[in-house]
Design a protein around this motif. Structure first.
Motif, mmCIF file in Angstrom:
data_model
loop_
_atom_site.group_PDB
_atom_site.id
_atom_site.type_symbol
_atom_site.label_atom_id
_atom_site.label_comp_id
_atom_site.label_asym_id
_atom_site.label_seq_id
_atom_site.Cartn_x
_atom_site.Cartn_y
_atom_site.Cartn_z
ATOM 1 N N THR A 150 0.825 -1.209 0.000
ATOM 2 C CA THR A 150 0.000 0.000 0.000
ATOM 3 C C THR A 150 0.856 1.254 0.000
ATOM 4 O O THR A 150 0.560 2.235 -0.697
ATOM 5 N N GLU A 151 1.936 1.238 0.785
ATOM 6 C CA GLU A 151 2.832 2.392 0.825
ATOM 7 C C GLU A 151 3.508 2.616 -0.514
ATOM 8 O O GLU A 151 3.664 3.757 -0.960
ATOM 9 N N ARG A 152 3.933 1.510 -1.181
ATOM 10 C CA ARG A 152 4.540 1.643 -2.499
ATOM 11 C C ARG A 152 3.555 2.224 -3.503
ATOM 12 O O ARG A 152 3.902 3.092 -4.307
ATOM 13 N N GLU A 153 2.310 1.729 -3.463
ATOM 14 C CA GLU A 153 1.292 2.251 -4.371
ATOM 15 C C GLU A 153 0.997 3.719 -4.079
ATOM 16 O O GLU A 153 0.790 4.517 -4.999
ATOM 17 N N LYS A 154 0.993 4.070 -2.789
ATOM 18 C CA LYS A 154 0.731 5.457 -2.411
ATOM 19 C C LYS A 154 1.851 6.367 -2.917
ATOM 20 O O LYS A 154 1.592 7.466 -3.431
ATOM 21 N N LEU A 155 3.112 5.910 -2.758
ATOM 22 C CA LEU A 155 4.242 6.705 -3.222
ATOM 23 C C LEU A 155 4.234 6.838 -4.745
ATOM 24 O O LEU A 155 4.538 7.903 -5.288
ATOM 25 N N THR A 156 3.880 5.728 -5.427
ATOM 26 C CA THR A 156 3.806 5.777 -6.890
ATOM 27 C C THR A 156 2.732 6.754 -7.342
ATOM 28 O O THR A 156 2.951 7.562 -8.256
ATOM 29 N N LEU A 157 1.557 6.695 -6.695
ATOM 30 C CA LEU A 157 0.470 7.608 -7.045
ATOM 31 C C LEU A 157 0.855 9.049 -6.749
ATOM 32 O O LEU A 157 0.559 9.955 -7.535
ATOM 33 N N GLN A 158 1.522 9.261 -5.613
ATOM 34 C CA GLN A 158 1.952 10.613 -5.257
ATOM 35 C C GLN A 158 2.944 11.149 -6.288
ATOM 36 O O GLN A 158 2.866 12.318 -6.687
ATOM 37 N N LYS A 159 3.879 10.293 -6.713
ATOM 38 C CA LYS A 159 4.848 10.709 -7.711
ATOM 39 C C LYS A 159 4.163 11.052 -9.029
ATOM 40 O O LYS A 159 4.484 12.057 -9.671
#
Length: 354
Positions: A150-159
């Protein structure tokens, strides 16, 4: 072969075997006792029961109870079902002790050192702690894996969101620049057609730079300053009748390795030309100084006279746009100060360059 192992999660088997070997070592207190139990001639039914039933209980929890109840916020039902699962698995494992003795040539007492009537001892002291620990461990690993994903997906979406916002902000710069420059040339057409013609030639070179030379996230600072110098020459033509003092000191002979995001400085220069005072009864000026230290820190100082007739110096999208781009591209690596003091609009920018 590797894909087949990953697909069917066969790599979980060594984990469960290792986990229960650890519990076996704890209970037998010696490597020799564990070896004799596993390879002493009889089938270790109890040991296999631990592996199979606890794995079943763990996967039932991970792939059925958690998605159906825990993930949907049904915490009470989930807790009850997990407790029931642990109790059922513990009972099945405890039954393995009796099956082990039934299939063995030795008696229950000889194998386990306890009487067959002590069912609750094996249930509560042996099987229950191991089952609860295995369920907790498996759930912890799963939840940790889900959290990391979830954190990886959140960081990817934020980027992706930041990249989208940067592209949008940069797309605003070109129309803003075009509007101001075309408006300047339009004014010159009526006052001095020859200068207007010269301005159009310079404007063509600047458009070529925008279209073909500044599409990368960062470009050499020297190229950006050459563009700004051309822009200054173009805008200066419009002020030739206003007796405006123009003083520009731009850094020279910069290293090619020093880079900057395109159009970071331009909005400040645009703003100065757009809002400089034009009152013939006062001293009108634009003064700009830009240098780069040995530590590759850019220092920009820009000020312009701001007469009553010009309105607000910070009007339009230019300054708010570049301020947002600085926050996204140079977080904690820039200092921007904008002040309007006694008819003088001042900009101070410090920027750590790439």
């Amino acid at each position: 072969m590797l894909q087949w192992i990953l697909k069917y999660k066969l790599y979980h088997i060594p984990f469960w075997v290792a986990y229960h070997l650890m519990w076996l070592l704890i209970n037998t207190d010696s490597l020799n006792g564990s070896w004799n139990y596993l390879f002493g001639g009889e089938i270790p039914v109890k040991f296999l029961g631990y592996i199979v039933f606890q794995a079943v209980g763990a996967y039932f929890n991970l792939y059925f109870l958690i998605p159906r109840f825990l993930s949907k916020g049904r915490y009470g039902i989930y807790f009850i079902l997990v407790v029931l699962t642990i109790l059922v698995i513990t009972a099945l494992i405890t039954g393995g002790y009796y099956l082990n003795a039934y299939l063995s040539a030795k008696s229950f007492q000889e194998i386990f050192g306890r009487e067959p009537s002590e069912f609750m001892y094996f249930f509560s002291r042996m099987a229950l702690p191991s089952t609860a620990a295995s369920m907790t461990l498996a759930m912890s690993v799963k939840l940790a894996k889900n959290w990391l994903q979830t954190e990886r997906e959140k960081l990817t979406l934020q980027k992706e969101n930041l990249e989208t916002e940067l592209k949008y902000l940069k797309s605003q710069i070109n129309p803003h620049f075009l509007f101001n420059t075309i408006n300047s040339i339009y004014v010159l057409i009526h006052k001095n057609p020859d200068l207007a013609s010269e301005s159009l030639a310079s404007f063509s070179d600047m458009l070529r730079y925008q279209l073909y030379e500044c599409n990368d996230p960062y470009i050499p600072l020297g190229k950006e300053l050459n563009f700004i110098d051309d822009f200054i020459q173009l805008e200066s033509l419009r002020l030739y009748e206003n007796q405006t003092e123009l003083a520009f000191d731009l850094a020279q002979h910069l290293e090619q390795s020093v880079q900057i995001a395109p159009f970071i400085i331009l909005p400040f220069v645009e703003n100065a030309f757009k809002h400089v005072s034009r009152d013939k009864n006062q001293h009108n000026f634009i003064r700009m100084k830009l240098n780069v230290s040995e530590q590759k820190q850019l220092h920009l100082s820009l000020e312009n006279s701001n007469g009553k007739a010009t309105g607000k110096s910070s009007s339009g999208i230019g300054l708010s746009n570049v301020n947002r781009r600085l926050e996204l591209l140079y977080p904690e690596k820039h200092t921007l100060t904008v002040r309007d003091e006694s008819g003088i609009f001042k900009v101070q920018l410090k920027l750590e360059l790439h």
